[in-house]
Design a protein around this motif. Structure first.
Motif, mmCIF file in Angstrom:
data_model
loop_
_atom_site.group_PDB
_atom_site.id
_atom_site.type_symbol
_atom_site.label_atom_id
_atom_site.label_comp_id
_atom_site.label_asym_id
_atom_site.label_seq_id
_atom_site.Cartn_x
_atom_site.Cartn_y
_atom_site.Cartn_z
ATOM 1 N N GLN A 1 7.592 -50.797 120.604
ATOM 2 C CA GLN A 1 7.830 -50.965 122.520
ATOM 3 C C GLN A 1 8.049 -49.151 122.252
ATOM 4 O O GLN A 1 7.746 -49.028 124.081
ATOM 5 N N ARG A 2 8.134 -48.427 121.386
ATOM 6 C CA ARG A 2 8.594 -47.210 121.874
ATOM 7 C C ARG A 2 7.686 -46.547 121.338
ATOM 8 O O ARG A 2 7.290 -46.801 120.485
ATOM 9 N N PRO A 3 7.458 -45.101 121.564
ATOM 10 C CA PRO A 3 6.286 -44.541 122.068
ATOM 11 C C PRO A 3 6.051 -43.574 120.305
ATOM 12 O O PRO A 3 7.633 -43.048 119.723
ATOM 13 N N SER A 4 5.647 -43.004 119.814
ATOM 14 C CA SER A 4 5.340 -41.889 118.621
ATOM 15 C C SER A 4 5.594 -41.077 118.832
ATOM 16 O O SER A 4 6.047 -40.620 119.956
ATOM 17 N N MET A 5 5.775 -40.402 118.061
ATOM 18 C CA MET A 5 6.210 -38.623 117.987
ATOM 19 C C MET A 5 5.257 -37.273 118.586
ATOM 20 O O MET A 5 5.128 -37.232 119.519
ATOM 21 N N SER A 6 3.536 -38.247 118.175
ATOM 22 C CA SER A 6 2.651 -38.093 118.768
ATOM 23 C C SER A 6 2.594 -37.873 120.611
ATOM 24 O O SER A 6 1.723 -37.121 121.467
ATOM 25 N N GLN A 7 2.929 -39.199 121.024
ATOM 26 C CA GLN A 7 2.637 -39.714 121.970
ATOM 27 C C GLN A 7 3.881 -39.118 123.351
ATOM 28 O O GLN A 7 3.946 -38.869 124.320
ATOM 29 N N LEU A 8 4.745 -38.751 122.427
ATOM 30 C CA LEU A 8 6.380 -38.497 122.884
ATOM 31 C C LEU A 8 5.743 -36.894 123.198
ATOM 32 O O LEU A 8 5.756 -36.957 124.459
ATOM 33 N N VAL A 9 5.242 -35.849 122.523
ATOM 34 C CA VAL A 9 4.795 -34.999 122.819
ATOM 35 C C VAL A 9 3.674 -34.904 123.574
ATOM 36 O O VAL A 9 3.607 -33.746 124.777
ATOM 37 N N SER A 10 2.754 -35.949 123.697
ATOM 38 C CA SER A 10 1.724 -35.340 125.072
ATOM 39 C C SER A 10 1.798 -36.000 126.355
ATOM 40 O O SER A 10 2.331 -35.315 127.374
ATOM 41 N N MET A 11 3.179 -37.287 126.313
ATOM 42 C CA MET A 11 4.045 -37.665 127.660
ATOM 43 C C MET A 11 4.449 -35.888 128.574
ATOM 44 O O MET A 11 4.530 -36.471 128.931
ATOM 45 N N LEU A 12 5.501 -35.457 127.221
ATOM 46 C CA LEU A 12 6.383 -34.669 127.742
ATOM 47 C C LEU A 12 5.642 -33.446 128.079
ATOM 48 O O LEU A 12 5.813 -32.899 129.704
ATOM 49 N N SER A 13 4.052 -32.807 127.425
ATOM 50 C CA SER A 13 3.497 -32.305 127.817
ATOM 51 C C SER A 13 2.417 -32.444 129.104
ATOM 52 O O SER A 13 1.549 -31.494 129.752
ATOM 53 N N GLY A 14 2.628 -33.735 129.791
ATOM 54 C CA GLY A 14 1.559 -34.241 130.452
ATOM 55 C C GLY A 14 0.174 -34.818 130.513
ATOM 56 O O GLY A 14 -0.593 -34.347 130.900
ATOM 57 N N VAL A 15 -0.119 -34.183 128.999
ATOM 58 C CA VAL A 15 -1.226 -34.404 128.715
ATOM 59 C C VAL A 15 -2.082 -36.120 129.075
ATOM 60 O O VAL A 15 -2.297 -36.365 129.504
ATOM 61 N N ILE A 16 -0.992 -36.962 128.702
ATOM 62 C CA ILE A 16 -0.782 -39.156 128.848
ATOM 63 C C ILE A 16 0.187 -39.103 130.082
ATOM 64 O O ILE A 16 1.113 -38.500 129.601
ATOM 65 N N GLU A 17 -0.766 -39.913 130.397
ATOM 66 C CA GLU A 17 0.107 -40.860 131.198
ATOM 67 C C GLU A 17 1.276 -41.707 130.960
ATOM 68 O O GLU A 17 1.003 -42.338 129.905
ATOM 69 N N ILE A 18 2.022 -41.605 131.457
ATOM 70 C CA ILE A 18 3.186 -42.174 130.980
ATOM 71 C C ILE A 18 4.142 -43.474 132.160
ATOM 72 O O ILE A 18 3.570 -43.479 132.645
ATOM 73 N N HIS A 19 3.666 -44.599 131.521
ATOM 74 C CA HIS A 19 3.940 -46.000 131.680
ATOM 75 C C HIS A 19 4.683 -46.468 131.022
ATOM 76 O O HIS A 19 5.720 -46.352 130.934
ATOM 77 N N PRO A 20 5.616 -47.368 132.637
ATOM 78 C CA PRO A 20 6.882 -47.362 132.993
ATOM 79 C C PRO A 20 7.234 -48.361 131.914
ATOM 80 O O PRO A 20 6.169 -49.394 131.505
ATOM 81 N N PRO A 21 8.239 -48.262 131.921
ATOM 82 C CA PRO A 21 9.118 -49.189 130.664
ATOM 83 C C PRO A 21 9.551 -50.045 130.933
ATOM 84 O O PRO A 21 9.811 -50.258 132.080
#
Length: 98
Positions: free
Chosen positions: A76-96
């Motif tokens: 259920q945890r994001p990968s490092m590449s997903q984290l970077v994309s989420m923090l950069s605003g590239v991909i949407e953050i789904h509610p935990p």
């Protein structure tokens, strides 16, 4: 010989006490954060001095990503590449999941 063993145990428990206290603090903070998340009050976590140097959107993004990283199941945890994309605003953050 018995006194020596007791002394070692006392010294070792004192040595690890700060680590245990730190772990307890982390657990308490995580529980408080989840409570604020459920009440839609995540911005209460942000220091008022700091909020002037970043946007509310940025602060919420970082907190939400952090909550995703605390999921018990690694799947259920994001990968490092997903984290970077989420923090950069590239991909949407789904509610935990709660």
């Amino acid at each position: 010989m018995n006194q020596r063993h007791c002394r070692f145990r006392q010294e070792s428990s004192l040595q690890y006490f700060p680590q245990k206290l730190c772990l307890i603090s982390v657990i308490v903070i995580e529980l408080q954060t989840w409570h604020l998340y459920e009440e839609n009050r995540l911005l209460d976590l942000v220091d008022t001095e700091m909020i002037s140097s970043c946007s509310e959107e940025e602060a919420l993004r970082v907190i939400q990503v952090a909550l995703l990283c605390t999921q018990a199941s690694p799947s259920q945890r994001p990968s490092m590449s997903q984290l970077v994309s989420m923090l950069s605003g590239v991909i949407e953050i789904h509610p935990p999941p709660s």
